[in-house]
Design a protein around this motif. Structure first.
Motif, PDB file in Angstrom:
ATOM      1  N   ASP A 571     172.030  28.009  20.626  1.00  0.00           N
ATOM      2  CA  ASP A 571     171.849  29.300  19.948  1.00  0.00           C
ATOM      3  C   ASP A 571     172.990  29.564  18.977  1.00  0.00           C
ATOM      4  OD1 ASP A 571     169.516  29.703  21.197  1.00  0.00           O
ATOM      5  OD2 ASP A 571     170.296  31.038  22.766  1.00  0.00           O
ATOM      6  N   ARG A 594     163.396  32.322  18.744  1.00  0.00           N
ATOM      7  CA  ARG A 594     164.820  31.945  18.588  1.00  0.00           C
ATOM      8  C   ARG A 594     165.297  32.232  17.170  1.00  0.00           C
ATOM      9  NH1 ARG A 594     166.580  26.261  20.250  1.00  0.00           N
ATOM     10  NH2 ARG A 594     168.607  27.179  19.762  1.00  0.00           N
ATOM     11  N   ARG A 597     165.842  35.921  16.785  1.00  0.00           N
ATOM     12  CA  ARG A 597     167.055  36.355  17.494  1.00  0.00           C
ATOM     13  C   ARG A 597     168.323  35.956  16.737  1.00  0.00           C
ATOM     14  NH1 ARG A 597     165.186  34.953  23.205  1.00  0.00           N
ATOM     15  NH2 ARG A 597     164.009  36.813  23.746  1.00  0.00           N
ATOM     16  N   GLN A 600     168.839  38.298  14.054  1.00  0.00           N
ATOM     17  CA  GLN A 600     169.188  39.627  14.568  1.00  0.00           C
ATOM     18  C   GLN A 600     170.630  39.682  15.053  1.00  0.00           C
ATOM     19  OE1 GLN A 600     165.928  40.172  17.302  1.00  0.00           O
ATOM     20  NE2 GLN A 600     164.828  41.511  15.879  1.00  0.00           N
ATOM     21  N   GLU A 601     171.092  38.533  15.590  1.00  0.00           N
ATOM     22  CA  GLU A 601     172.489  38.516  16.032  1.00  0.00           C
ATOM     23  C   GLU A 601     173.445  38.643  14.870  1.00  0.00           C
ATOM     24  OE1 GLU A 601     173.589  35.560  18.764  1.00  0.00           O
ATOM     25  OE2 GLU A 601     172.053  36.191  20.190  1.00  0.00           O
ATOM     26  N   GLN A 621     159.401  40.731  19.197  1.00  0.00           N
ATOM     27  CA  GLN A 621     160.856  40.594  19.082  1.00  0.00           C
ATOM     28  C   GLN A 621     161.350  40.999  17.688  1.00  0.00           C
ATOM     29  OE1 GLN A 621     163.230  39.559  21.378  1.00  0.00           O
ATOM     30  NE2 GLN A 621     164.784  39.883  19.820  1.00  0.00           N
TER      31      GLN A 621
END
Ligand code: ATP
Length: 886
Positions: A571, A594, A597, A600-601, A621
C-alpha cells in the motif's frame, strides 16, 4: 401451502397459471390488480402538519415571538400583527420548501429506480422492477438486483449475495432442485431467491412467488435503511455556523440591552433595540437558500445526463481532484468492429476468412457459439464485444440462430471480468467440444496444442512467440484482442472452472472500439481544471495505453500498471507512485478499492466509475461513486451516488463543473446575505453606541431579510457557470466556506452599505424626526442590499459577467424594488411597516445613497478583479496551448 421451496416447479407454476413462456397481458393485469405494485412501504412519512409545527422549533422564531410580544407590550398593534404574520408565513414557506425538496428527491429516485428482465407472452422484456407480479418469469444475470421472491426454474451457476436478509456477506450458490420438505431457514432455501439480494455470478430463470410487502424483506421492513436524506457537509457546517452566530448575537444583544438600560433608556425600548439587532444579524434565509440551490443544481444535472442520488454528491463533485474512469464505453464508444484476425499462423482481414479451411471455420463458429449476444434483424442486443463477433459471422452469411440451434449449448461457464474467460459446450460433428474465448494472457497459459490447416499439434515456443507478437501488434494499434480455444470433453459433461485448461489454440480476433469524440476535450478540460484523469480497465495494458495516449490521459513520463503488478506492490509503494500512474490495465474490481484508497490517503477526492457487479465496494469507497446508466448493473447503480444516463466520461467533467458552479453560487448567496446582515448590525451598533434613536424597527429587518433579500439570493444561486469554472484547481473539501478573504469582503461590503445607510439616517434626523430617519435608513439599507445582489453574482464586474446573463437577478431586483416602493407609498403598508411618508427629493436621495456602495464595488471589480481574471485566463490559455502542443 406457501413453502415454494419444498414443492415441485410444476406445482408452483400451476399455482400462478404461469408457464416458462411467462404470463399473458390479461394475467399481468389481473395479478397487478390483485397484488398491487411491487413496492416496499417506506417508513412512515411525517405529515405536512408535523413539518409545519417543526418550523416553530427554530431559534429565529423564538426571537420573533419575543419581538412580537415586546411590540404588543409597547402598544404597537400593527407591528405585532406584521411580526406574527411573518412568523406564520415563514413557517408556511419552510413547510412548502420541505415538501418540495422531498418531491424533487423522490423524482430523482424514480429516475434511478431499478429495472427487471421478465418473460411475458414468450418474449424477454425489460420493465421497471415495481411492475413485477407473482407468476412472472424473472431472468436474473450477474449484476441484477433481485426484485421479488421467487422459485428457481432454470439455473446456470447462479450465486447471490443475500446479506440484506441473512447478514452473510459471502455469496451463496443456488440450485433449481427441491431441497427439503420441512421448514428450513432462508439461507438454506437454495432453490429460492429473495428480494433485495444481489446476483453476483451466473444466470437463472425464476418464477416470482411473492412481491412487495409479502416478500421476506417486506416482512422485516423495519430493518430497511432509512431513506431520509442526510444533511450535506455544507448544510451541516452552515447550520452549525448559524447556531454559533445566533448565540454570539444573543450575547451582544444582551450587552447592548444592558448598556441601554444603564443609560436610562426605557426597558421596552432597550429590549426593542436588542431584538432588532438579533433580527438583523441572524441569516434567516441561509439554510433554505442552500437547499434550494442544491436541489436546483441536481435538476440541471439530471437534464445533462447525470442523475445525482444525494444532494451531498453535488457538493462533493466540486472538490473532485481525481477521476478514475473505465475505458470501455465511458472513454470509448463501446461500438466494436472486428478488424484483423490471426489464424493458421497468419494475419487476415475481416473479409479474408476462408470457410473451406477447417480452422478458420471453427474460429468463426466458436466466436458465435461461445457468445450470448445477438444482432438478428439488425437489432444488436448484448455485450458489444460479442455483437462484433456476430456481425463478423454475418459477413459470411452465418445465421446466428441457425448455428446455435444446430449446435445447441449443453453447458456453460459465463464470462466474468475477474476470470476474463467464457466457456460453452456443444456437440459439433459428433464431437463433444468445450469452446472458450477470452483474454489472451489468461488463455495462452492454458493452451497445450494448436490447430492449423495441417491439423492439430503440440504448441511450440515459436508459436507462442508469434502469437504474443501479433497480440502486441494489434494492441499497439488500440485494438482489443480476444483469444479462442477448444478441447474435447465427455458427453454431457457439465462444465466447471477446473475444465478451463489443456486447450487447443484456434486463433485471435481483434476489434476496434474508437474513443468517444468528446473524450479528448473532456480529458483536456479535466487537466486544466487541476483534476487527474486515470484510466482503469480490464483490457490489455498495451491496448489501454494506446487509447489513453490518443485521448491525452497517458503522457510521457507516466506509468501504466497491470493488476498483477499492483498486487505485488505494498500500500505504501502504491501511495508513493499513485500520482504517476495514469493507466491501470487487467485490473479486477478489488484492485479498484486499493487505487481509490491510495489517492484518498493523499487527501484527494476521488470520483470512480463502475458498471460491474463487483464494482459496488469500490463505488462505495470512492467519494463520488459513478455508475453507468446504460450498461451498468443494477447493483452498481444501487451503490453509486451518481448515475450517468449516457455512460459518457465527458458528462462526469460537466458534472464537476456543475458541482463547482453550485458551490460557487452558494458561496456568493451566502456572501450576499451575510454582507447585508453585517450592514444592518453595524448600523444598529453605531446608533446604539452613540445613543441615537433606533435606525430600524424589527419589522423593517424582517421585511428585508425574509422578503427583499431572499429573491436576489436565489437569483445568485441560479447564476450560470462560465468557462472559468474549469480553469481553477479543485477546492479543498476541508476548507471552510468562511475563509479569511471571504470574511474580509463580507465585512468591507457590509461596512460600505452601513456607512451610506447611516448617512441617510443622519439626513433624516437633521431634516425631520426619528421616524423619518428610520424610514430613510430602512429604505437605503433595503435598496442598497438589492443593488448589492448584482455585486455578488461573481468575482468579476457586472460588465464582464453580462447584465442580462442572469435574468433572474434582474427580476429579483425589480420585485424587491416594487415591494419596497409599495411599502413606502401605500398608506396601509406605511402603517403596517412603520414608515413615514417621503417626498420625491428624499426618495431620490435614497436611490443615490443606495447605489453608491454598488458603484464603488463595481469600480473596484472593474479595476482589480477583471484584470486579474484576464491575466489568469491568459495564463491558463497559454497552459492549454502548451499541453495541446505537447
Ligand atoms: P472496462 O474498460 O470498462 O474496465 P473492459 O471491457 O475493458 O472494461 P472487461 O469487460 O472486464 O474489461 O474485459 C476484460 C477482458 O476480458 C477483455 O480485455 C477481453 O480480453 C476479455 N473479454 C471481454 N469481454 C469478453 C467476453 N464477452 N467473453 C470473453 N472474454 C471477454
Amino acid at each position: 401451502m406457501n413453502n415454494y421451496f419444498s414443492r415441485s416447479k410444476e406445482e408452483v407454476l400451476t399455482e400462478f397459471n404461469s408457464s416458462v413462456n411467462g404470463l399473458t397481458d390479461n394475467q399481468v393485469k389481473s395479478y397487478t390488480e390483485k397484488y398491487g405494485l411491487n413496492e416496499l412501504k417506506e417508513k412512515e412519512k411525517k405529515s405536512t402538519f408535523i413539518v409545519f409545527l417543526e418550523q416553530f422549533k427554530d431559534l429565529l422564531v423564538l426571537i420573533l415571538i419575543i419581538a412580537g410580544a415586546v411590540s404588543m407590550a409597547i402598544g404597537n398593534i400593527e407591528s405585532t400583527l406584521v411580526i406574527f404574520v411573518v412568523i406564520i408565513l415563514n413557517a408556511i414557506l419552510g413547510t412548502v420548501q420541505h415538501v418540495k425538496a422531498e418531491q424533487s428527491l423522490n423524482s430523482l429516485k424514480a429516475l434511478s429506480a431499478p429495472n427487471s428482465k421478465v418473460i411475458r407472452n414468450g418474449n424477454k422484456i425489460e420493465i421497471p422492477s415495481n411492475q413485477v407480479v407473482p407468476g412472472d418469469i424473472l431472468i436474473l444475470e450477474a449484476g441484477d438486483l433481485v426484485a421479488a421472491d421467487g422459485r428457481i426454474l432454470e439455473n446456470y451457476s447462479l450465486q447471490v449475495n443475500e446479506s440484506s436478509l441473512t447478514g452473510e456477506s459471502e455469496s451463496v450458490n443456488k440450485f433449481s432442485e427441491i431441497i427439503a420438505e420441512e421448514e428450513i431457514a432462508l439461507g438454506d432455501q437454495k432453490n429460492m431467491v429473495f428480494s433485495g439480494s444481489l446476483v453476483t455470478y451466473g444466470r437463472a430463470n425464476v418464477l416470482i412467488t411473492k412481491t412487495g410487502m409479502d416478500t421476506e424483506i417486506g416482512k422485516i421492513a423495519s430493518l430497511l435503511e432509512n431513506t431520509q436524506e442526510k444533511k450535506t457537509p455544507l448544510q451541516a457546517s452552515l447550520d452549525d455556523f448559524s447556531k454559533k452566530l445566533a448565540i454570539i448575537i444573543l450575547i451582544i444583544s444582551a450587552i447592548i440591552f444592558g448598556i441601554d438600560v444603564f443609560r436610562g433608556t426605557p426597558i421596552l425600548d432597550s429590549l426593542m433595540f436588542a431584538v432588532a439587532l438579533a433580527v438583523a444579524a441572524i441569516p434567516e434565509a441561509l439554510s433554505s437558500i442552500v437547499t434550494i440551490v442544491l436541489a436546483l443544481g441536481t435538476q440541471k444535472m439530471a437534464s445533462e445526463n447525470a442523475i445525482v442520488k444525494y444532494l451531498k454528491a453535488v457538493e462533493g463533485l466540486g472538490c473532485v481532484s481525481v477521476i478514475c474512469s473505465d475505458k470501455t464505453g465511458t472513454l470509448t464508444q463501446n461500438k466494436m468492429t472486428v478488424k484483423k484476425s490471426f489464424v493458421n499462423g497468419k494475419i487476415i482481414e475481416d473479409k479474408e476468412y476462408n470457410l473451406n479451411d477447417e480452422t478458420e471455420k471453427l474460429l468463426l463458429q466458436t466466436s458465435i457459439l461461445c457468445n450470448d449476444s445477438s444482432a438478428e434483424g439488425g437489432k444488436e442486443i448484448g455485450d458489444p464485444t460479442e455483437v462484433a463477433l456476430v456481425n463478423l459471422g454475418k459477413i459470411y452469411s452465418i445465421n446466428e440462430l441457425e448455428l446455435r440451434n444446430k449446435y445447441e449449448r449443453i453447458s456453460e461457464i459465463p464470462f466474468d471480468s475477474d476470470r476474463k474467460l467464457m466457456s460453452t459446450s456443444h456437440k459439433i460433428n459428433e464431437k463433444n467440444l468445450m469452446l472458450t474465448k477470452g483474454a489472451l494472457d489468461v488463455l495462452l497459459n492454458r493452451v497445450k496444442y494448436i490447430k492449423t490447416s495441417t491439423g492439430v499439434r503440440e504448441i511450440t515456443k515459436e508459436d507462442i512467440i508469434t502469437i504474443e507478437k501479433t497480440n502486441r501488434e494489434f494492441s499497439e494499434n488500440g485494438l482489443r484482442v480476444l483469444a479462442f480455444a477448444y478441447k474435447e470433453i465427455e458427453e454431457n459433461q457439465s462444465l466447471t472452472l477446473d475444465d478451463e485448461n489443456n486447450y487447443t489454440f484456434i486463433g485471435l480476433i481483434s476489434m476496434i472500439d474508437p474513443p468517444r469524440e468528446e473524450s479528448k476535450k473532456a480529458v483536456h478540460d479535466c487537466i486544466t481544471a487541476g483534476i487527474k484523469p486515470v484510466m482503469i480497465t480490464g483490457d490489455h495494458k498495451i491496448t489501454a495505453c494506446a487509447i489513453a495516449k490518443e485521448i491525452g490521459i497517458f503522457k510521457d513520463g507516466d506509468l501504466a500498471l497491470e493488476g498483477l503488478e499492483l498486487e505485488k506492490m505494498s500500500d505504501e509503494e502504491l501511495k508513493e507512485k499513485v500520482d504517476k500512474i495514469s493507466v491501470y490495465a487487467r485490473v479486477s474490481p478489488e484492485h479498484k478499492i486499493r487505487i481509490v484508497r491510495a489517492w484518498q490517503e493523499k487527501d484527494m477526492i476521488v470520483a470512480m466509475t463502475g458498471d460491474g457487479v463487483n464494482d459496488a465496494p469500490a463505488l462505495k469507497q470512492a467519494n463520488i461513486g459513478i455508475a453507468m446508466g446504460i450498461t451498468g448493473t443494477e447493483v452498481s447503480k444501487d451503490a453509486a451516488s451518481m448515475i450517468l444516463t449516457d455512460d459518457n466520461f465527458a458528462t462526469i467533467v460537466k458534472s464537476v463543473a456543475n458541482g463547482r458552479n453550485v458551490y460557487k453560487n452558494i458561496k456568493n448567496s451566502i456572501r450576499f446575505l451575510l454582507s447585508g446582515n453585517t450592514a444592518g448590525i453595524l448600523a444598529i451598533l453605531y446608533a446604539s453606541l452613540l445613543a441615537l434613536p433606533m435606525p430600524f424597527a424589527p419589522v423593517h429587518l424582517l421585511f428585508i431579510n425574509l422578503l427583499t433579500d431572499s429573491l436576489p439570493a436565489i437569483a445568485i444561486g441560479l447564476e450560470m457557470g462560465n468557462d472559468d469554472l474549469l480553469t481553477e484547481k479543485p477546492r479543498n473539501s476541508k476548507d471552510s466556506i468562511l475563509t479569511k478573504d471571504f470574511v474580509k469582503s463580507i465585512s468591507v461590503e457590509g461596512l460600505l452599505i452601513a456607512i451610506f445607510t447611516m448617512i441617510a439616517f443622519h439626513i433624516g434626523l437633521n431634516f425631520g424626526d426619528a421616524a423619518l430617519a428610520s424610514t430613510m435608513s430602512f429604505s437605503t439599507l433595503c435598496l442598497a442590499r438589492l443593488f448589492h445582489g448584482f455585486n455578488c453574482r461573481g468575482k468579476q464586474s457586472i460588465f464582464k459577467l453580462g447584465f442580462k446573463s442572469n435574468k433572474y437577478s434582474i427580476w429579483a431586483f425589480l420585485a424587491g424594488f416594487v415591494l419596497l416602493t409599495a411599502v413606502l407609498v401605500v398608506p396601509v403598508l406605511q402603517n403596517l411597516f412603520e414608515v413615514s411618508p417621503l417626498n420625491l427629493g428624499q426618495i431620490g436621495l435614497i436611490y443615490i445613497l443606495a447605489i453608491i456602495p454598488t458603484v464603488l464595488i463595481q469600480a473596484y471589480k472593474l479595476l482589480i478583479n477583471d484584470n486579474s481574471n484576464t491575466d489568469k485566463k491568459n495564463l491558463s490559455n497559454s497552459n492549454k496551448d502548451k499541453s495541446i502542443a505537447a
